[in-house]
Design a protein around this motif. Structure first.
Motif, PDB file in Angstrom:
ATOM      1  N   GLY A  27      69.741  34.653  88.751  1.00 16.64           N
ATOM      2  CA  GLY A  27      68.301  33.420  88.524  1.00 16.64           C
ATOM      3  C   GLY A  27      68.112  34.063  89.904  1.00 16.64           C
ATOM      4  O   GLY A  27      66.619  32.902  90.166  1.00 16.64           O
ATOM      5  N   ILE A  30      64.248  34.868  90.332  1.00 12.16           N
ATOM      6  CA  ILE A  30      62.950  33.299  89.809  1.00 12.16           C
ATOM      7  C   ILE A  30      63.218  32.403  90.433  1.00 12.16           C
ATOM      8  O   ILE A  30      62.150  32.033  90.802  1.00 12.16           O
ATOM      9  N   ILE A  31      64.274  32.040  91.090  1.00  3.56           N
ATOM     10  CA  ILE A  31      63.932  31.019  92.884  1.00  3.56           C
ATOM     11  C   ILE A  31      63.582  31.570  93.621  1.00  3.56           C
ATOM     12  O   ILE A  31      62.458  30.884  94.332  1.00  3.56           O
ATOM     13  N   LEU A  34      59.633  30.125  92.519  1.00  8.31           N
ATOM     14  CA  LEU A  34      59.379  29.710  92.593  1.00  8.31           C
ATOM     15  C   LEU A  34      59.746  28.940  93.611  1.00  8.31           C
ATOM     16  O   LEU A  34      58.167  28.097  94.429  1.00  8.31           O
ATOM     17  N   VAL A 182      67.915  27.439  85.838  1.00  7.71           N
ATOM     18  CA  VAL A 182      66.911  28.670  85.387  1.00  7.71           C
ATOM     19  C   VAL A 182      66.857  28.748  83.755  1.00  7.71           C
ATOM     20  O   VAL A 182      66.714  29.956  83.519  1.00  7.71           O
ATOM     21  N   ILE A 188      62.280  25.702  83.860  1.00 11.72           N
ATOM     22  CA  ILE A 188      61.588  26.881  84.770  1.00 11.72           C
ATOM     23  C   ILE A 188      60.891  26.073  85.510  1.00 11.72           C
ATOM     24  O   ILE A 188      60.499  25.306  86.177  1.00 11.72           O
ATOM     25  N   LYS A 192      60.707  24.302  88.855  1.00 16.67           N
ATOM     26  CA  LYS A 192      58.888  24.429  90.267  1.00 16.67           C
ATOM     27  C   LYS A 192      59.335  22.902  90.601  1.00 16.67           C
ATOM     28  O   LYS A 192      58.611  23.612  91.802  1.00 16.67           O
ATOM     29  N   SER A 215      72.071  29.019  87.796  1.00 17.54           N
ATOM     30  CA  SER A 215      71.545  29.676  87.340  1.00 17.54           C
ATOM     31  C   SER A 215      72.503  30.668  87.400  1.00 17.54           C
ATOM     32  O   SER A 215      73.804  30.197  87.173  1.00 17.54           O
TER      33      SER A 215
END
Lengths: 246, 362
Positions: A27, A30-31, A34, A182, A188, A192, A215
């Motif tokens: 994860g 992705i984080i 964001l 996520v 997600i 965000k 995550s």
């Protein structure tokens, strides 16, 4: 091909165009993204100072196009306090894992929150120590097998999963706490929003804001990426309920 | 000429705190521990007056890491503690050294090991001069023996920290911290309060974190995973340490020309040793004194130079014998080195040192 195509999705400006070192299905990527989206949208890139943790995300500065500093394990919020007090005009945030924030750095976490420091915290909870080989984290679920709980976490020996966000939410110094995940595109999008809110609060001088992000760690959960995302949704989010805590 | 007194009375701890402020320190984080409590107490009052930051941290760990952050942000920053607290700070000091960040750490030593007591001691010499935390690193260590010197060396500590981007330890003891002595009026003008004072104006810090505006992002780190990268980083650190060794050794010598016995002592202990030296000389025994001021780098040269010429070095410490190891290294086996010390908050008296001198002189 049609001209004047509208662009809906692209790499955030403050994120380098680079492959990450993270495992497939992790994860962190992705984080990271964001955070960069929020930083771009709030136009604060030139003011940001990030504190990278000890853990898999220590190399976050390889992907972020803003000033960064490493902190010793657990000390990110003490370092952040020092930076922010010296440079209140900058936007200072920590990116911390569960071991960093909720085990070795518990004292720093609680007292920084209690002082109401005007900081943003992105707390990544994946229920294991990833970098060191998948040992039990303070947030490891009961029954969850890890490198150091081979028979599954047993509260008689290892205690219970630590709900530190709930603990922080009761402190007078804390402005905002939200738990997100996520595990799906919908989640997600919510994550965000929360991340952006936590930065907006600092821009507005409102005080300590923390977003806990559930995550995935497919590698040390022993799962395929898709399975891991489903596990967040079906198992982890039951023990760590999503939503705004403060 | 002004009728205003040129000197005033102040405790060592408060003098160190004010000297730090005068030297441009605008960030202090600390945690209560005896016998250094006057430093944070003074800072809590004084810092807001000069536009600086005072934080009473939740722990020694938090305090040193707040200093780490403040230093990375470009401000002259300091913390202080006493022995057990300094042990807790070692992790942060190692990171400061590894990241090459300047900071001043004051250790007003007390008796150890463990909780020990709150009386003066010099038992943290190894910890201060040999690294202290993990990894191959050195802190510059300055050891004042009077309150006036504590003022002067605190100011110097900030300059050296910035010059070499390295942590500097001011190593005192409970006696120095607690006692009042006259010091010269601080010469620097009173600084106006305000945010602008937070930044240290003495040095343009091209590495400080301020936000990547019109420049590339800066990264402050001590993690280097690539093959050979950490080794090169460490070589750069070692080169810096060699430079410090060649340029920053400091000591004071007394009667080094004609003495047969040379006392070696630093800090509070050197004051007693000096009295013993005077009395011995009044009895016709030729005794001198070397008082190291920088404990690291250790001022080795005078020891080697005197080695062939004198009868004995007598190292006197408020410890079970720590600095003596550096003296032995310095003489390279060419001189006899004796030791007298007491621990646990007991300070060797002039009479005790004289007795040792008499034994050697027989």
């Amino acid at each position: 091909m049609k001209k004047n195509k509208q662009k809906f999705f692209s790499r955030p400006e403050s994120m380098y165009d680079r492959l990450t070192h993270y495992c497939p299905g992790c994860g962190h990527g992705i984080i990271h993204r964001l955070i960069c989206e929020a930083v771009d949208e709030l136009k604060i890139r030139e003011k940001v100072i990030a504190i990278a943790p000890v853990g898999c995300a220590v190399l976050a500065y390889d992907y972020w196009d803003f000033d960064c500093i490493e902190a010793a394990h657990g000390r990110a919020l003490a370092v952040a306090t020092g930076i922010k007090r010296v440079r209140p005009e900058n936007i200072v945030f920590t990116y911390q894992g569960d071991g960093d924030l909720a085990a070795i750095g518990t004292a720093e976490t609680i007292h920084t929150a209690n002082r109401g420091e005007n900081l943003t915290v992105i707390f990544v909870n994946n229920a294991v120590y990833g970098m060191t080989g998948g040992q039990m984290a303070p947030t490891t679920l009961l029954g969850q097998k890890t490198a150091t709980t081979p028979r599954g976490r047993d509260n008689k020996n290892e205690g219970f999963p630590l709900k530190i966000s709930e603990m922080l939410a009761i402190l007078d110094g804390v402005k905002y706490v939200e738990r997100v995940s996520v595990s799906s595109p919908q989640e997600i999008i919510k994550a965000k929003k929360a991340v952006k809110q936590a930065f907006q609060n600092q821009v507005d001088g409102l005080g300590f804001s923390l977003v806990e992000v559930l995550s995935s760690c497919p590698t040390y959960w022993g799962m395929k990426p898709k399975q891991a995302m489903d596990w967040i949704k079906e198992v982890m989010a039951k023990r760590f309920p999503l939503g705004r805590l403060k | 000429m002004s009728k205003e007194a040129k000197k005033f009375l102040i405790t060592g701890n408060e003098a160190i705190a004010e000297a730090a402020i005068q030297a441009g320190c605008r960030f202090y984080a600390g945690y209560p521990i005896t016998p250094q409590n006057e430093v944070p107490t003074y800072m809590s009052r004084r810092m807001p007056e000069v536009g600086g930051v005072f934080i009473q941290a939740e722990s020694e760990l938090a305090a040193i890491n707040m200093v780490f952050g403040a230093s990375a942000a470009g401000t002259r920053a300091m913390t202080s503690s006493s022995s057990p607290g300094i042990s807790l700070k070692q992790e942060g000091i190692s990171y400061l050294a590894g990241c090459q960040l300047p900071a001043v750490i004051v250790n007003i030593m007390r008796g150890g090991p463990g909780l020990g007591n709150i009386a003066p001691a010099q038992s943290d010499y190894f910890q201060a001069t040999k690294g202290g935390g993990h990894g191959d690193y050195r802190c510059i260590v300055l050891a004042p023996s009077t309150v006036q010197e504590a003022v002067d060396l605190t100011a110097l500590a900030f300059d050296l920290a910035d010059k070499y981007r390295n942590p500097v330890i001011v190593l005192g003891d409970g006696m120095l911290g607690q006692m009042m002595e006259p010091v010269e009026k601080f010469k620097m003008p009173a600084l106006p309060a305000g945010r602008q004072n937070l930044k240290c104006k003495t040095d343009k810090k091209l590495w400080e974190l301020s936000g990547a505006k019109n420049r590339k992002p800066r990264i402050i780190r001590s993690l280097f995973l690539g093959e050979g990268v950490l080794e090169n980083w460490n070589k750069a650190l070692q080169n810096k340490y060699r430079k410090i060794e060649s340029e920053e050794k400091r000591y004071e010598g007394f009667h080094l020309d004609d003495s047969k016995i040379i006392l070696v002592a630093y800090g509070t202990m050197a004051r007693v040793a000096k009295e013993a030296m005077r009395e011995a000389r009044s009895h016709g025994i030729k005794v001198g004194l070397i008082r190291p001021i920088s404990l690291w780098p250790f001022p080795a040269e005078p020891f080697l130079k005197l080695s062939g010429k004198i009868k004995r070095f007598l190292v006197v410490e408020m410890s079970a014998g720590q600095m003596i190891e550096d003296v032995r290294l310095a003489v390279e086996g060419r001189a006899k080195v004796d030791f007298y010390g007491r621990t646990g908050g007991s300070i060797p008296s002039k009479e005790e040192i004289l007795r040792q001198i008499t034994l050697i002189n027989k």
